[in-house]
Design an enzyme around this catalytic site. Structure first.
Site, PDB file in Angstrom:
ATOM      1  N   THR A  90       0.733  -1.177  -0.097  1.00 23.45           N
ATOM      2  CA  THR A  90       0.031  -0.001   0.040  1.00 23.45           C
ATOM      3  C   THR A  90       0.861   1.355  -0.019  1.00 23.45           C
ATOM      4  OG1 THR A  90      -1.501  -1.144   1.317  1.00 23.45           O
ATOM      5  CG2 THR A  90      -1.773   1.446   1.272  1.00 23.45           C
ATOM      6  N   PRO A 102       0.396   5.919  -0.558  1.00 24.41           N
ATOM      7  CA  PRO A 102      -0.672   6.952  -0.343  1.00 24.41           C
ATOM      8  C   PRO A 102      -1.777   6.769  -1.519  1.00 24.41           C
ATOM      9  CG  PRO A 102       1.379   7.675   0.308  1.00 24.41           C
ATOM     10  CD  PRO A 102       1.631   6.489  -0.336  1.00 24.41           C
ATOM     11  N   ALA A 130      -1.879   4.243  -3.821  1.00 23.78           N
ATOM     12  CA  ALA A 130      -2.253   2.935  -4.201  1.00 23.78           C
ATOM     13  C   ALA A 130      -2.839   1.988  -3.147  1.00 23.78           C
ATOM     14  CB  ALA A 130      -0.872   2.248  -5.123  1.00 23.78           C
ATOM     15  N   GLY A 131      -3.887   1.599  -3.121  1.00 21.81           N
ATOM     16  CA  GLY A 131      -4.457   0.716  -2.186  1.00 21.81           C
ATOM     17  C   GLY A 131      -5.098  -0.438  -2.993  1.00 21.81           C
ATOM     18  N   ARG A 191     -26.023  -8.576  34.391  1.00 20.97           N
ATOM     19  CA  ARG A 191     -26.579  -7.391  34.721  1.00 20.97           C
ATOM     20  C   ARG A 191     -28.199  -7.281  34.909  1.00 20.97           C
ATOM     21  NH1 ARG A 191     -26.155  -1.952  35.352  1.00 20.97           N
ATOM     22  NH2 ARG A 191     -27.655  -0.796  33.962  1.00 20.97           N
ATOM     23  N   GLY A 203     -24.702   1.537  28.466  1.00 22.12           N
ATOM     24  CA  GLY A 203     -23.684   2.543  28.740  1.00 22.12           C
ATOM     25  C   GLY A 203     -22.135   2.012  29.182  1.00 22.12           C
ATOM     26  N   GLU A 236      -5.772  -5.580   3.934  1.00 23.13           N
ATOM     27  CA  GLU A 236      -5.576  -6.891   3.163  1.00 23.13           C
ATOM     28  C   GLU A 236      -6.714  -7.075   2.188  1.00 23.13           C
ATOM     29  OE1 GLU A 236      -3.417  -9.996   5.006  1.00 23.13           O
ATOM     30  OE2 GLU A 236      -2.711  -8.641   6.611  1.00 23.13           O
ATOM     31  N   SER A 272     -13.669  -5.038   2.109  1.00 23.50           N
ATOM     32  CA  SER A 272     -14.795  -5.854   1.680  1.00 23.50           C
ATOM     33  C   SER A 272     -15.397  -5.861   0.300  1.00 23.50           C
ATOM     34  CB  SER A 272     -16.109  -5.473   2.753  1.00 23.50           C
ATOM     35  OG  SER A 272     -15.781  -5.993   4.138  1.00 23.50           O
TER      36      SER A 272
END
Lengths: 261, 384
Positions: B126, B128, B130-131, B273, B345, B368, B371
């Site tokens: 990878t 900047p 190129a992914g 809980r 919370g 890697e 999706s």
């Protein structure tokens, strides 16, 4: 140098002990693990292997599924595994167990035998010393530290408020405490190797110099009156008296009071 | 078809689980909070052979199969996403390509210490610009006598500053195809830390997997000995894609582990809980949520294990790996989000750890191969 380690597959008592209605342990309801004291004994043996190149053989007696503790031991680094299993050996108390294991050990060469102090399922601490009696070799129990000095083994033996340094000529049997060390993990490759290896399986006919009257349920003189989960021992009473005579009198008085004497 | 793990895999899982619980879990909050690379844990993993699980013994590894490796990453990820990706990037992206494409000399020199864990590995594709689009790679290698001169930079590199050995993809040629389009031809190189001209840029401050040492790598007239060319010149794209196929199984296992870890914690929490006088696990909404989470985890597990098995049996396992990563990553995101919701919370508080799992999960949908890339791979195989 040859080291034999005796290990036992026990139910994991971490989450409490489960009993069957008849008062015996419900082993099926609990996870099976290698007894912690035995695992410390194995680690001690593996350190002797790392240090002196000792050959480590692990022996267990139990059902065929006890094979798993041998594979685990081999995955940690033990060289060989021996499973002693036979229907006629079932239901053994400490006497019959130690007789059986001694009968198996007579087939093996050893300089040192290491057992755990006691198993978390029975908590008797009898089998190790009994094996040494059967084999006619010295025993040093409650080992916190094990060193080899030529033909001798030197052991730091735990005592209530102190320790003893005990030295014995090998062959010798040592019983180990879980506090002895932090056992190593298995390695992934060790696991694969352990399953690729053969485990030696011995039955009744392979036991040497063992009489039928001393094995299995029939050879077990122990009668269990009652079984319970561990009861924590209290702090005890501490008394400071002026002379040895006064101390002796006090102790005798207490023993008399409790009908011990 | 047998869905039952054999005894040796069961034993391996119990090993990984025990190690993760005792050695990794106690540091997980701290690793996330301080962004400190868990060096001590990595040294322990080295000692027990976790850094070379699928590599043959003759090259310093453990000689196990990809499934055992995937289970290791899974169990680590249940308690710490950072630790899991350290192992995954090292094994899948650095050890694996040297194993598959390295010469015997390269294996002896680089793979043996990597698989033993004495050295740590990383992988740089990878940039900047190129992914997903590899053609965007600007890093260039030019042969000059006995060495290649490397110029360019790589970004978002896992194990960035902590690694000793890097697999770097750079272009070595530009060819014009029949339609007159320029195509970069890539090659793969083994680059050692401390090579003159190789420095580190910015450390990334990340949302999740915060201890994994993500750095920019900078190459300025960095001379790489010719013998460090991995595979043949021009094979770089193939090496990168094949390597990422394997890497996706590691990340899928990481995603699976994160989801399972969040589920385990949620199951324990909803039993404890209490609201309106009952444990919240007694409410049907909670039960249905838990059922969905568990079902999806199990489905993800089957896909991950199937992909790992495919890798051990087949040369090509791109589709299996893509399906496993796509599904496991989306399940990780969904399950961790539900886990936070069911914690109410407290789920938003760092101490409860499911919020970290949710932050860690997000990256599994991105690195890697996003999706979207996985969907391209899967549909590409169907529609070709």
């Amino acid at each position: 140098m040859k080291v034999v380690v005796c290990v036992k597959q026990v139910p994991d008592t971490k989450g409490g002990v489960k009993f069957k209605p008849d008062g015996t342990l419900d082993r099926a309801a609990m996870l099976a693990i290698m007894n912690p004291d035995d695992k410390a004994g194995l680690e001690a043996a593996l350190r002797l292997k790392d240090q002196y190149g000792a050959e480590v053989t692990v022996v267990t007696m139990g059902l065929p599924k006890a094979d798993a503790v041998l594979r685990e031991a081999m995955a940690m680094g033990a060289d060989n595994g021996v499973l002693v299993t036979d229907r006629v050996l079932g239901g053994a108390d400490t006497w019959a167990t130690s007789t059986t294991i001694a009968g198996a050990l007579r087939n093996l060469d050893y300089d040192l035998i290491i057992t755990g102090r006691q198993a978390i399922d029975g908590d008797t601490a009898q089998v190790g010393p009994q094996i040494s009696e059967h084999l006619g070799i010295p025993v040093i129990s409650y080992a916190e530290e094990i060193k080899i000095d030529g033909e001798y083994v030197e052991v730091k033996r735990q005592f209530e408020d102190r320790y003893h340094i005990v030295k014995a000529k090998m062959p010798c049997l040592v019983t180990a405490l879980a506090e002895l060390n932090e056992p190593r993990y298995m390695t992934p490759g060790g696991i694969f190797d352990a399953f690729a290896k053969e485990v030696t399986v011995w039955g009744r006919k392979d036991l040497k110099d063992v009489d039928d009257s001393n094995i299995g349920l029939k050879g077990s003189p122990t009668v269990i009156a009652k079984a319970s989960d561990k009861v924590k021992k209290g702090a005890g009473e501490k008394v400071v008296l002026d002379s040895a005579d006064e101390c002796a009198d006090y102790i005798l008085g207490k023993l008399d009071e409790k009908h011990v004497i | 078809m047998d869905f039952q793990l054999d005894q040796q895999h069961e034993m391996a899982r119990s090993l990984f689980r025990e190690f993760a619980e005792k050695e990794v879990k106690p540091h997980a909050i701290d690793v996330d909070e301080t962004e400190v690379f868990p060096r001590e844990t990595v040294e322990k993993m080295e000692k027990y052979g976790f850094m070379g699980i699928p590599i043959p013994k003759e090259y310093g590894g453990q000689g196990c199969d990809p499934l055992t490796y995937a289970m290791c990453v899974e169990e680590l990820a249940k308690v710490c996403g950072t630790t899991a990706v350290i192992v995954s990037a090292h094994t899948s992206l650095c050890c694996d390509p040297i194993m598959n494409y390295g010469t015997e000399e390269q294996k002896q020199k680089f793979l043996v210490p990597l698989a033993k864990g004495e050295k740590l590995g990383a992988f740089g594709l990878t940039e900047p610009g190129a992914g997903t689009d590899a053609q965007g790679v600007q890093t260039k290698a030019v042969l000059d006598g006995d060495s290649y001169i490397l110029n360019g930079s790589k970004c978002f590199i896992t194990n960035g500053k902590e690694a000793d050995v890097y697999i770097i993809i750079a272009y070595t040629d530009i060819q014009i195809d029949a339609r007159g389009r320029k195509n970069k031809i890539f090659s793969a190189f083994i680059v050692e830390k401390n090579t003159p001209g190789f420095t580190f840029g910015t450390k990334e401050n990340k949302m999740g997997i915060r201890g994994s040492s993500t750095y920019e790598l900078i190459f300025q007239d960095c001379r790489i000995p010719k013998e460090n060319l991995l595979g043949k010149e021009g094979q770089g794209f193939k090496i990168a894609m094949h390597t990422l196929d394997g890497g996706r199984i590691g990340i899928a296992a990481q995603a699976l582990g994160i989801a399972e870890g969040a589920l385990d914690r949620t199951v324990a929490y909803v039993k404890e809980r209490k609201q309106f006088g009952r444990s919240i696990g007694q409410f049907q909404n909670t039960q249905f949520q838990i059922a969905d989470m568990a079902t999806k985890c199990e489905a993800a597990k089957l896909l991950v294990y199937e992909a790992a098995e495919a890798k051990s049996k087949k040369d090509r396992f791109s589709v299996e790996a893509a399906r496993a990563k796509l599904y496991a990553a989306e399940v990780a995101m969904e399950v961790t989000t539900k886990a936070v919701q069911l914690h109410g919370g407290y789920g938003y508080i760092r101490e409860y750890e499911v919020e970290r799992m949710m932050r860690d999960a997000k990256i599994t949908e991105i690195y890697e191969g996003t999706s979207e890339v996985q969907r391209m791979v899967i549909s590409g195989a169907l529609l070709k």
